[in-house]
Enzyme design. Sequence first.
Site, PDB file in Angstrom:
ATOM      1  N   ASN A 338       0.840  -1.234  -0.150  1.00 39.57           N
ATOM      2  CA  ASN A 338      -0.087  -0.064  -0.014  1.00 39.57           C
ATOM      3  C   ASN A 338       0.775   1.187   0.164  1.00 39.57           C
ATOM      4  O   ASN A 338       1.974   1.049  -0.509  1.00 39.57           O
ATOM      5  CB  ASN A 338      -1.051   0.011   1.025  1.00 39.57           C
ATOM      6  CG  ASN A 338      -2.388   0.439   0.660  1.00 39.57           C
ATOM      7  OD1 ASN A 338      -2.534   1.653   0.268  1.00 39.57           O
ATOM      8  ND2 ASN A 338      -3.322  -0.399   0.679  1.00 39.57           N
ATOM      9  N   HIS A 340       2.567   3.224   2.210  1.00 40.90           N
ATOM     10  CA  HIS A 340       3.922   3.245   2.831  1.00 40.90           C
ATOM     11  C   HIS A 340       4.906   2.463   1.839  1.00 40.90           C
ATOM     12  O   HIS A 340       6.153   2.687   1.832  1.00 40.90           O
ATOM     13  CB  HIS A 340       3.936   2.725   4.208  1.00 40.90           C
ATOM     14  CG  HIS A 340       5.095   3.145   4.819  1.00 40.90           C
ATOM     15  ND1 HIS A 340       6.024   2.043   5.056  1.00 40.90           N
ATOM     16  CD2 HIS A 340       5.512   4.132   5.515  1.00 40.90           C
ATOM     17  CE1 HIS A 340       7.203   2.622   5.729  1.00 40.90           C
ATOM     18  NE2 HIS A 340       6.918   3.744   5.899  1.00 40.90           N
ATOM     19  N   CYS A 341       4.365   1.334   1.358  1.00 40.11           N
ATOM     20  CA  CYS A 341       5.320   0.344   0.571  1.00 40.11           C
ATOM     21  C   CYS A 341       5.819   1.090  -0.885  1.00 40.11           C
ATOM     22  O   CYS A 341       6.707   0.473  -1.463  1.00 40.11           O
ATOM     23  CB  CYS A 341       4.610  -0.732   0.079  1.00 40.11           C
ATOM     24  SG  CYS A 341       3.734  -1.561   1.614  1.00 40.11           S
ATOM     25  N   ILE A 342       5.044   2.100  -1.272  1.00 41.59           N
ATOM     26  CA  ILE A 342       5.497   2.567  -2.845  1.00 41.59           C
ATOM     27  C   ILE A 342       6.277   4.029  -2.938  1.00 41.59           C
ATOM     28  O   ILE A 342       6.562   4.330  -3.637  1.00 41.59           O
ATOM     29  CB  ILE A 342       4.267   2.797  -3.620  1.00 41.59           C
ATOM     30  CG1 ILE A 342       3.293   3.744  -3.157  1.00 41.59           C
ATOM     31  CG2 ILE A 342       3.405   1.440  -3.859  1.00 41.59           C
ATOM     32  CD1 ILE A 342       1.981   4.251  -4.061  1.00 41.59           C
TER      33      ILE A 342
END
Length: 349
Positions: A338, A340-342
Amino acid sequence: MPGEFEAHAGCWMLWPERTDNWRLDAKPAQQAFAAVAETIADFEPVTVGVSKDQFTNARQQLRSDIRVVEMSCDDSWMRDCGPTFVANDEGLVRGVDWEFNAWGGLDGGAYFLWDQDALVARKVLEIERLDRYKAPLVLEGGSIHVDGEGTLLTTEECLLNPNRNPRLSRGEIEKFLAEYLKVEKIIWLGKGVPGDGTSGHVDNLCCFIRPGVVALTWTDDPSDSQWKISNDAYERLSEATDARGRQVEIHIIHQPGPLHRTKADCEGIQAVQGSRPRREGDRLPASYVNFYFANGAVVVPTFGDPHDEDALESLQRLFPQRKVVGVHSREILLGGGNIHCIVQQQPSG
């Protein structure tokens, strides 16, 4: 390593296009990534790395104040393949370039090959003219959170997984983290959220919101597999002290759903050998804790779920000096992570 809540010089992202991970030629995912980039760009500079084939498309979809640079990559998870930025007391910023094996290599990894993702951290640091520390440790940025004052959060499920660093003990991994991030205390949680193909990244489960204070994904349903995981994390955090000797203050954020992959979610994906299958009914690793601190803001994933409003209100109470902004991000979730991951923050130093 500064805490994410400290001041940023900017934010880095990558552009999605992988058709065995993103449905419908990645068009819905690109719209979601663009929405995240433009929301963050209201608060701090954003740079998006894009392949040569997608450069024109990305440049057309993104606002003119977002910098677009040509950068080969295998997928679009900048948090995990990008550099971890560190700063010294004089404000000099450098980057740590971890080993990357696509969340497990040949033993459970998301794809093969991953050689272009393994170069992303170095490319970012070259563009920014920042010195690089090459670390001999397989690690993704989503597997750690720090408070900027010597304390690090992680999970045993991820960092002790034999598909990352099978020849290293817990103590040896801790030594590398201390050397490269200058942390003094590591708080080990158990597992991450169900359905997370990263082997339990901590950024879906728990994060520092300021030194000594964390937000923890939660559910009140004992029949949900998340309940046992969150309660175990709560107990470990309750018994822990940070590097400054403080008891950890815990704020719970109820999870969405649970959410599951629909038939429509599985359509339009061009599966190839070695890619992870997409099955109707699979649980999605949805979490509001997977948010991003921007300068003066908190950018939070939303899902069109009944819990969205409560999560945003809870986070706004925790951050009275910041603007809490929700961005609908189910399409990002379908790819495995989501908001934070990108993204990857670059501290101002």
